[in-house]
Design a protein around this motif. Structure first.
Motif, PDB file in Angstrom:
ATOM      1  N   ALA A  76     -37.648 -28.959  54.635  1.00  0.00           N
ATOM      2  CA  ALA A  76     -38.079 -28.557  53.465  1.00  0.00           C
ATOM      3  C   ALA A  76     -37.005 -29.371  52.222  1.00  0.00           C
ATOM      4  N   LEU A 124     -38.536 -31.182  45.001  1.00  0.00           N
ATOM      5  CA  LEU A 124     -38.691 -32.286  43.950  1.00  0.00           C
ATOM      6  C   LEU A 124     -37.961 -32.472  43.093  1.00  0.00           C
ATOM      7  N   ALA A 159     -51.818 -29.825  49.539  1.00  0.00           N
ATOM      8  CA  ALA A 159     -51.568 -31.042  48.431  1.00  0.00           C
ATOM      9  C   ALA A 159     -52.448 -32.259  48.970  1.00  0.00           C
ATOM     10  N   ARG A 188     -39.428 -28.575  42.002  1.00  0.00           N
ATOM     11  CA  ARG A 188     -40.761 -27.644  42.770  1.00  0.00           C
ATOM     12  C   ARG A 188     -40.334 -27.121  43.860  1.00  0.00           C
ATOM     13  N   ILE A 230     -47.299 -25.898  50.987  1.00  0.00           N
ATOM     14  CA  ILE A 230     -47.380 -26.985  49.842  1.00  0.00           C
ATOM     15  C   ILE A 230     -48.363 -27.828  50.524  1.00  0.00           C
ATOM     16  N   VAL A 231     -47.703 -28.462  51.764  1.00  0.00           N
ATOM     17  CA  VAL A 231     -48.014 -30.066  51.705  1.00  0.00           C
ATOM     18  C   VAL A 231     -49.339 -30.069  52.366  1.00  0.00           C
ATOM     19  N   ARG A 257     -49.842 -34.559  41.341  1.00  0.00           N
ATOM     20  CA  ARG A 257     -48.878 -33.729  41.208  1.00  0.00           C
ATOM     21  C   ARG A 257     -49.044 -33.654  43.551  1.00  0.00           C
ATOM     22  N   ALA A 271     -43.100 -35.166  51.248  1.00  0.00           N
ATOM     23  CA  ALA A 271     -43.227 -34.950  52.696  1.00  0.00           C
ATOM     24  C   ALA A 271     -42.869 -36.703  53.382  1.00  0.00           C
ATOM     25  N   VAL A 292     -40.535 -27.717  48.384  1.00  0.00           N
ATOM     26  CA  VAL A 292     -41.976 -28.153  49.160  1.00  0.00           C
ATOM     27  C   VAL A 292     -41.305 -27.164  50.889  1.00  0.00           C
ATOM     28  N   ASP A 293     -42.977 -27.247  51.260  1.00  0.00           N
ATOM     29  CA  ASP A 293     -42.881 -26.989  52.682  1.00  0.00           C
ATOM     30  C   ASP A 293     -44.407 -27.212  52.898  1.00  0.00           C
ATOM     31  N   VAL A 324     -45.765 -34.660  45.476  1.00  0.00           N
ATOM     32  CA  VAL A 324     -45.367 -33.442  47.235  1.00  0.00           C
ATOM     33  C   VAL A 324     -46.049 -34.456  48.507  1.00  0.00           C
TER      34      VAL A 324
END
Length: 276
Positions: A248, A251, A265, A255, A261-262, A230, A238, A257-258, A234
């Motif tokens: 932003a 996925l 990850a 999900r 979150i990156v 996962r 990104a 992703v901003d 991400v």
């Protein structure tokens, strides 16, 4: 690894075990002068630790858990280790207020002796934030067996105390809080499950009482294959979005992703690589 994953206790009155502990794969070896040592052998345990640390070269980090600073023996321990070259940090049991840490200033002066404060009572938990914020504090941790005995609480209630300490450490910009020992050295499955429970509360790493627990602790705190997959998705998405000039993104599995979150990850991938 910058942040320790495994912390292994070894009794100070058993210098024959110091080398085995160092070879266990633990990131930190803690020479214990407190609970693991009978009162009749504490002076010899202190002498063993001082002699060993005076000649340590390389290997894991070396900490010493001294006796309670409220006692004369604890203050003697503190004075004995103030100038020992191989010591990376002291672990202070039964810390109940920031004032307990002021004694390091009195004994150690301006010498930078990092201290890990062990919170083992209701009073210690109540003052977790001020203890964590003390300039001498390098980290904080729970003494869970003492807390359970004092408060007669179950695992769910203990999770609330763990979370309080995690928050106190984060607010003081300290490293993550390691978990307390898992007493059953034969229950590897239970150890791993407990570690994952602590990880979900924001804790990281754990103290061990036997070298056999070290590999299981490392495995428990390593991200799972699913978590790695996962995180990789991400990070890859990104990178592609940045190349395409997109901010932003969402996925394929829905999900959002901003940037936070990156960043999370990337930490997961870095941790998985370090614990491989």
């Amino acid at each position: 690894m910058t942040t320790p994953v495994s912390w292994l206790y070894v009794p100070g009155d058993r210098p024959d075990r110091f080398a085995k502990a160092a070879a266990s794969g633990a990131d930190v070896v803690i020479i214990d002068l407190e609970d693991a040592v009978d009162a009749s052998r504490k002076d010899q345990a202190r002498a063993n630790a001082v002699a060993h640390l005076a000649q340590v070269r390389g290997g894991p980090r070396w900490h010493v858990r001294i006796n309670d600073l409220a006692t004369g023996r604890g203050r003697e321990d503190l004075a004995a280790f103030a100038d020992v070259p191989g010591l990376d940090a002291l672990r202070l049991p039964k810390v109940e207020s920031a004032a307990d840490l002021d004694l390091l200033d009195e004994v150690c002066g301006d010498r930078p002796v990092p201290a890990f404060a062990l919170l083992e009572s209701a009073r210690g938990i109540a003052h977790a934030h001020t203890i964590a914020a003390h300039p001498r504090t390098a980290g904080i941790a729970l003494g869970e067996q003492d807390l359970v005995a004092e408060l007669s609480i179950d695992e769910a209630a203990l999770d609330q105390l763990r979370l309080q300490v995690v928050l106190a450490a984060a607010a003081a910009s300290l490293g993550p809080v390691p978990m307390s020992v898992f007493a059953n050295v034969r229950d590897e499955e239970g150890l791993v499950e407990s570690c994952r429970r602590g990880r979900n509360l924001g804790m990281f790493g754990r103290t061990a009482i036997h070298p056999a627990q070290v590999p299981a602790i490392r495995r428990a705190f390593r991200p799972t294959e699913a978590e790695v997959a996962r995180a990789r998705a991400v990070v890859d998405a990104a990178a592609q979005a940045e190349a395409d000039g997109v901010g932003a993104l969402v996925l394929p599995d829905g999900r959002f992703v901003d940037a936070p979150i990156v960043a999370k990850a990337r930490r997961v991938l870095a941790l998985a690589e370090e614990l491989d």
